[in-house]
Design a protein around this motif. Structure first.
Motif, PDB file in Angstrom:
ATOM      1  N   PHE A   2       0.960  -1.134   0.064  1.00 45.69           N
ATOM      2  CA  PHE A   2       0.078  -0.204   0.066  1.00 45.69           C
ATOM      3  C   PHE A   2       0.907   1.246   0.039  1.00 45.69           C
ATOM      4  O   PHE A   2       1.741   1.427   0.854  1.00 45.69           O
ATOM      5  N   ASP A   3       0.592   2.080  -1.015  1.00 52.73           N
ATOM      6  CA  ASP A   3       1.329   3.406  -1.217  1.00 52.73           C
ATOM      7  C   ASP A   3       0.821   4.401  -0.001  1.00 52.73           C
ATOM      8  O   ASP A   3       1.588   5.285   0.528  1.00 52.73           O
ATOM      9  N   GLU A   4      -0.375   4.253   0.480  1.00 52.21           N
ATOM     10  CA  GLU A   4      -0.622   4.920   1.929  1.00 52.21           C
ATOM     11  C   GLU A   4      -1.648   3.813   2.501  1.00 52.21           C
ATOM     12  O   GLU A   4      -2.502   3.176   2.018  1.00 52.21           O
ATOM     13  N   LYS A   5      -1.356   4.022   3.803  1.00 51.75           N
ATOM     14  CA  LYS A   5      -2.191   3.161   4.768  1.00 51.75           C
ATOM     15  C   LYS A   5      -2.877   4.117   5.909  1.00 51.75           C
ATOM     16  O   LYS A   5      -2.387   4.773   6.251  1.00 51.75           O
ATOM     17  N   ARG A   6      -4.053   3.954   5.783  1.00 47.48           N
ATOM     18  CA  ARG A   6      -4.998   4.936   6.279  1.00 47.48           C
ATOM     19  C   ARG A   6      -5.861   4.330   7.510  1.00 47.48           C
ATOM     20  O   ARG A   6      -6.552   2.960   7.111  1.00 47.48           O
TER      21      ARG A   6
END
Lengths: 303, 303
Positions: free
Chosen positions: B159-163
């Motif tokens: 994942f390029d961004e983990k939110r």
């Protein structure tokens, strides 16, 4: 001077304007002076080609050039395809058909038993830009074993086995998924006839994103009727009276899926604009340097 | 002693036979002595759970455990899901829906303008085994930018961004493709309501391979009617009277595609056998070591 049969997008026009560019229509006198033609090839261009007495080179906007009216093209005129320009979109379209058939997506009235792709064998027919991209997706996304059957290989590293066309009968029976991205030439016409198709696994998924006529229409219809477990999808349809006809009896079969030759990005401005730019940049290169990519041998296409 | 509500395959049976295994049905007296239950969870198991007075642990054959009759499960009984066992097949199914919708595969009566995936943004909701596998395919096959929204991440590197879940409203409007692989818990029920769905891009492709109830049914129907460019596909359907019902008004909509909860491999013996073996190996590990994978917190599921 360049003549383009269609109106080009601003970015494409900019690349050609310095050489003189006429779009859509021109007097016969002007046509006779144009040295370069940019076109979506069509057999209907026969008259146009005859009028273009100074023609040096034809740049196709389409990846496949089988539609060019070669019989009206004087010897020595060079022909460039737009191979590769649509590889990404067409390969995505091929996987849309493969996965759609494998999983039964959008079959509204019945449950379709899913086929698993992970680790299966993928056979690609025609390993140029599109075929290589189809193989890349199969390898990276689904760890597939890839066999390529082709005259040449754009990305040899993507194929676990590289075979000449003459080996097709030897390998076709090993494939769980077969993707046909063959151009239509004298050599590839009806490559998949009944006797070849019947060597496929019963549970094979076959898709065609090359040219319809590389598969014999009556043969695939017979195979699909005889073998309910065989699934076939196509983005390309057989021509009737020189035009691709989407009106096919195959649509009635439960083991068939189709798209309407939308693979290259019909209606998708981004895909079309990018492909047009690739063609225009290629003919620009030819005009400036005398050399360009994707030159085709007209002998592959003459009847 | 182990009780299994279904007949196990020979390889699975072999892993459990040394502990004593009873399949399909048993006297109440015998049930009262069984310490372990292997089952496809169903709310109908309420009576069974009540009878199993010695029960120590439940091993689900299903990835999702929301079907367990938690109200009949005494405190202290440990519950293990079969998370991960179906990740490959379900992720392939998710991509069947995504690509089917993107390319219009098998839409018989009209041309669908294809969407391109290459380089687009993929938002995955629920980043366990299935969600991570969906992200992996998006990244490797189509160079997608991946955003994960999840309580935890099985493969953070994908994942390029983990939110966190609370960021959903902030990121949902950036996605070209959204894949929902959320389990159904108290916290995830109706995560996608009208006010959240309306923040999506008009041209988004949304698919659900988690649990239907993580999306509010009336809200998605309204969104699809209001926004013809939004495409929605699902493998999971809302329950009516405790049972998943495939009889949905969504099938009538042109921007909808469905499969019949076949993602985990319904009818595919290989997928089902492999998943069963994973569950059985997990409960065997628990019996031998007192520890196993995929233990769930029943507080996530109690009403």
């Amino acid at each position: 001077m360049i003549f383009s049969t269609s109106q080009l997008r601003p970015r494409s026009r900019q690349l050609l304007s310095e050489f003189g560019l006429i779009e859509v229509s021109a007097d016969d006198k002007v046509l006779a002076t144009c040295e370069f033609l940019v076109a979506w090839p069509s057999k209907a261009d026969k008259g146009l080609l005859t009028k273009m007495e100074s023609l040096v080179a034809v740049q196709s906007l389409r990846a496949g050039v089988n539609g060019i009216a070669f019989e009206a093209l004087r010897p020595g005129i060079r022909v460039f395809s737009n191979a590769g320009a649509f590889s990404g979109p067409v390969a995505e379209g091929a996987w849309g058909l493969i996965l759609g058939l494998a999983k039964g997506a959008n079959v509204r009235n019945r449950m379709v038993i899913p086929r698993l792709l992970d680790g299966r064998t993928l056979l690609v027919l025609g390993c140029g830009g599109i075929g290589s991209e189809i193989a890349r997706i199969g390898k990276t996304a689904f760890s597939m074993y890839t066999i390529g059957v082709s005259r040449s290989f754009k990305s040899p590293v993507l194929f676990d086995e590289k075979r000449p066309m003459s080996d097709l009968g030897e390998v076709i029976g090993r494939a769980d998924v077969i993707a046909d991205s063959l151009p239509l030439t004298v050599a590839t016409s009806a490559t998949l006839r009944y006797d070849v198709l019947k060597m496929m696994k019963q549970e094979v998924i076959l898709v065609n994103v090359g040219r319809a006529e590389t598969i014999d229409e009556a043969s695939i219809a017979r195979i699909l009727s005889e073998r309910p477990e065989t699934r076939f999808g196509t983005d390309v349809f057989w021509r009737e009276g020189g035009r691709e006809s989407f009106d096919s009896p195959l649509w009635e079969l439960p083991n068939f899926a189709g798209t309407f030759h939308t693979g290259p990005g019909v209606g998708n401005e981004e895909a079309l604009g990018r492909a047009e730019l690739a063609a225009v940049a290629n003919i620009r290169r030819f005009i400036l340097t005398g050399d360009a990519a994707n030159e085709i041998n007209r002998n592959d296409y003459l009847p």
